[in-house]
Scaffold this active site. Structure first.
Site, short mmCIF file in Angstrom:
data_model
loop_
_atom_site.label_atom_id
_atom_site.label_comp_id
_atom_site.label_asym_id
_atom_site.label_seq_id
_atom_site.Cartn_x
_atom_site.Cartn_y
_atom_site.Cartn_z
N HIS A 42 -1.74 19.56 -0.17
CA HIS A 42 -3.58 19.47 0.26
C HIS A 42 -3.85 18.24 -0.79
O HIS A 42 -2.86 17.47 -1.39
CB HIS A 42 -4.09 20.75 -0.36
CG HIS A 42 -3.75 21.03 -2.01
ND1 HIS A 42 -2.62 21.50 -2.10
CD2 HIS A 42 -4.63 20.92 -2.96
CE1 HIS A 42 -2.80 21.62 -3.73
NE2 HIS A 42 -3.92 21.09 -4.15
N LYS A 217 -2.81 -15.85 15.63
CA LYS A 217 -3.87 -15.23 15.39
C LYS A 217 -5.01 -15.33 16.19
O LYS A 217 -5.68 -16.26 15.70
CB LYS A 217 -4.11 -14.96 13.80
CG LYS A 217 -5.26 -13.93 13.40
CD LYS A 217 -5.47 -13.90 11.76
CE LYS A 217 -6.40 -12.86 11.54
NZ LYS A 217 -7.60 -12.88 12.37
#
Length: 808
Positions: A42, A217
């Site tokens: 958790h 890119k």
């Protein structure tokens, strides 16, 4: 001692955790989120309030998706030294296991709704937060809802803002590789199911490496294209549908003969083949050539590809997209990064992407196995305010930029260029939601006489710059983008309609979620006795849409239309052909009609208001979603009383259902039907088929009927029910629907189907207690009581064993 409970649970001679002492207020608002691999994995959220750490255990971890209402169980206060604690808590100690820091930073108290401080909001059980972490950013609410296992139960909710996402969000995907075991993802992916794209880290210098590949890119919008027999879905990185912005690309991809998910960059090229982000923002009202450069593929013809290597995934792309015009393959070179980088810069491009050739695809993760390397210096900066225009002719002068520096905020300069006047105006409208009177830097800045307008440092942008001054200020900064800018700049979610805007018989267009929604005849009387109009219906659904839409999203809708109000003729409509381009549908074959039916999908506020404008007073979603239409997400026990029966009998039956479920260790959730009955929902998590769920619900109804046979029946024929409450288990059939949580009903008083605390299911409860005039206020106070219905389902096998033991 403030930390007595904390200290009493620990033996500090056996655990490395810091010992608690009296609270010591520092005036800071720090936070930490720790990943705690104890008996059950958790996350622990800790907020510095009044000299101590108020703490919550969050089983599923925090989420940046506003549709995720994360259960958070209040635990004991922790000492401030726990802000930095990580390591191993030895076996045999309380909380034994590995504790790592998942995220940390500072937070502010959002006082836009009230003037209460952190402690006062905490005591009222309703914290409004502005988070400034590395992973968790923006506006959150932490709301107390009741008890869970004897402890305070809260909900951690992300609010819609520049940092929120509509995508599936998994905190585990952002865990550092050293903390996370290997994980396979390929079974969870299919066209049409929103996917979080894999994200790249950054590097300052180019390098050559034979184990890496290098791509140009492209400067554009990240888009995942889903192609299947249901059509084409263009998905932004935040889960927004982009078909309406790039219809020509959608048409191009319709020519594919494969079911696939492609990952790439949509860009606009100038005459030299260089991508121009500014032109893309204004598309199609711009010059240039639209292209979709595909650099990855996640799914192909029934097979997930996430666990394949990058080169294996890319090798299949050219054949899949062969023959397309706008869609192009993003090629690469191996090993020679410097050569490609120099070529890219020489042609005026930003830089290159470097990726390890054997990298798997991890949705939602930002990884160092993918790197962006650019020639222009850039910075991700927080917008901390803006200055007034000195000439008075612009919406604002410049942005005041800051950067987190440890626990402080550092001023890094002003940015006044890079946006058109039209975009300045859009930005200024967005900024209004984050205005504050306080200087976030805590000291006066040298703004050369320009008047500042301060903002909570929540919105983040990217700016390019030439160099830094000796004081660390950006020189010649140019605005590049607001993160999530394609969606945020035009979003007006939550727009309220003024009665004066439209008159009787008129038709208007309003902007919701950046989409054009047509509304008409707002003054038409829908509830004559109560005096409520179509305006009141639409206004209500605007108020509750953020809470309601998660119960509708991806679920086929059976439209029950009352175009002339509740006293006039109504009709059901399933098939929908002429709908706005942005409205999503799903095609399902009907055996009874021997044809395909296009069902509406209510994916957002705009969709809900579109349906309400059609006269859909009540909203009827399927129990299952398009993820798997044969497996419902919940089962329903419909308590249907005969006309005229005292409602206290319905309450008695509901409490009996609750008792049976408790004895079988099953969690159920009750809501009013909005008419004359009650509904009890059981979470199923999509783990079982309709027939299995229906038989299970039937068994529960059998136990209930055995306990109170005098007022309940399972007889289907109305004439044979003898004035008893019908335990309807047949609502659990594929295509069967009931009114959704928070749905309005076409009955006098404009009653609403309202989720309840079990403590509210008592004698005196009435079906008319909840209406369109008080439901929004109730939501603000109680939160979404039905949130667990959409979470993990029950274990039917274990539940059946419990029921069998009860029978014995």
């Amino acid at each position: 001692m403030v930390h007595k409970e904390y200290n009493d649970k620990r033996d500090f001679s056996k655990t490395p955790e810091p010992q608690g002492s009296d609270a010591s207020a520092t005036g800071s608002h720090r936070f930490v989120i720790q990943r705690h691999r104890a008996r059950k994995l958790h996350y622990d959220l800790r907020l510095e309030i009044d000299g101590t750490l108020k703490s919550w255990a969050v089983p599923k971890g925090p989420s940046m998706n506003p549709n995720d209402k994360r259960l958070s169980v209040r635990t004991e206060d922790h000492p401030l030294k726990y802000l930095h604690f990580h390591g191993t808590i030895p076996k045999g100690n309380y909380g034994a296991g590995e504790m790592g820091i998942w995220d940390s930073g500072n937070f502010d108290i959002d006082t836009t709704e009230n003037d209460l401080g952190a402690l006062q909001q905490f005591q009222k059980g309703n914290l409004k937060l502005l988070m400034h972490g590395q992973k968790i950013k923006g506006r959150f609410a932490l709301v107390r809802t009741g008890e869970h296992g004897g402890k305070e139960s809260w909900l951690l909710i992300k609010k819609k803002d520049a940092f929120s996402t509509d995508l599936f969000y998994d905190a585990e995907a952002l865990v550092e590789p050293s903390q996370q075991p290997s994980k396979k993802y390929s079974k969870e992916i299919a066209p049409g199911q929103i996917v979080q794209p894999m994200l790249a880290g950054s590097a300052k210098e180019i390098f050559n490496d034979p184990e890496w590949i290098y791509e140009l890119k492209w400067d554009g919008y990240r888009v995942l294209a889903h192609i299947s027999n249901k059509g084409v879905l263009l998905q932004s990185r935040n889960g927004i549908r982009l078909n309406g912005k790039f219809p020509e690309l959608a048409r191009d991809l319709e020519n594919l003969e494969h079911d696939t998910i492609l990952d790439g960059e949509v860009t606009v090229l100038d005459e030299n083949g260089v991508s121009r982000f500014g032109e893309l923002q204004n598309w199609p009202d711009t010059k240039g050539t639209l292209r979709f450069y595909v650099f990855d593929m996640l799914y192909l013809n029934g097979h997930g590809m996430l666990d394949l290597s990058l080169l294996d995934r890319k090798s299949l792309i050219p054949d899949v997209i062969e023959g397309l015009h706008l869609t192009q393959y993003c090629d690469h070179i191996v090993g020679m990064g410097s050569a490609l980088f120099d070529k890219a810069i020489g042609e005026g491009m930003e830089g290159v992407m470097a990726k390890t050739a054997d990298s798997n695809y991890v949705p939602g993760a930002r990884t160092e196995k993918w790197l962006k390397i650019k020639s222009v210096e850039s910075e991700d900066a927080l917008i901390c305010g803006y200055t007034d225009s000195t000439t008075g002719g612009a919406a604002f002068g410049s942005l005041i930029l800051g950067k987190s520096d440890g626990e402080k905020l550092k001023y890094i300069g002003n940015c006044g260029s890079g946006f058109s006047e039209a975009y300045r105006t859009e930005l200024l409208e967005t900024f209004g939601r984050y205005r504050t009177k306080e200087n976030p830097f805590g000291k006066k800045l040298a703004l050369k006489g320009r008047k500042p307008n301060w903002m909570a440092p929540v919105l983040e942008c990217e700016v390019n710059y030439s160099e830094r001054t000796k004081n660390g200020l950006l020189r010649n900064p140019v605005f590049k983008r607001l993160f999530n800018a394609p969606e945020i700049s035009k979003a007006t979610t939550g727009t309220r309609i003024l009665k004066s805007e439209t008159g009787s018989g008129s038709r208007e267009i309003i902007k919701i979620d950046g989409l054009d929604v047509s509304i008409s005849n707002l003054e038409k009387m829908y509830w004559p006795t109560s005096g409520y109009t179509k305006y009141d219906l639409i206004d209500y659904y605007l108020q509750v849409s953020d809470t309601m839409v998660p119960y509708l999203r991806n679920r086929p809708q059976s439209l029950h239309r009352h175009p002339n109000g509740i006293l006039e003729e109504s009709f059901f409509q399933k098939d929908n052909e002429n709908v706005p381009e942005w409205m999503q549908t799903v095609t399902i074959h009907s055996k009874s009609s021997e044809r395909d039916i296009d069902y509406l999908l209510c994916q957002n506020t705009a969709s809900l208001i579109y349906m309400a404008n059609l006269g859909c007073i009540e909203i009827h979603p399927w129990n299952s979603s398009t993820t798997d239409l044969d497996r419902p997400d919940y089962g329903i026990i419909d308590l249907d009383p005969p006309q005229g029966m005292d409602f206290k009998n319905v309450v008695k039956v509901a409490l009996t259902v609750h008792q049976v479920l408790k004895e079988a260790d099953i969690e159920g959730y009750c809501k009013t039907s909005g008419a004359k009955g009650l509904h009890v929902y059981l979470p199923m998590g999509g783990n079982y088929r309709y027939e299995e769920v229906r038989n299970f619900i039937k068994l529960i109804c059998y136990f209930v009927q055995q306990r109170i046979p005098d007022i309940t029946t399972m007889e289907r024929r109305i004439k044979n029910r003898e004035g008893k409450i019908y335990l309807d288990f047949l609502q659990n059939r594929k295509g069967q629907t009931v009114a959704a949580p928070y749905s309005v009903r076409p009955v006098e008083g404009a009653q609403v189907s309202a989720p309840l605390h079990w403590g509210e299911v008592e004698y005196g409860l009435g079906a008319s207690h909840f209406t369109i005039k008080n439901m929004a206020q109730r939501l603000a106070k109680e939160g979404d009581l039905f949130a667990p219905v959409l979470e993990a389902g029950i274990d039917m096998g274990t539940a059946l064993e419990s029921l069998e033991n009860m029978e014995d």
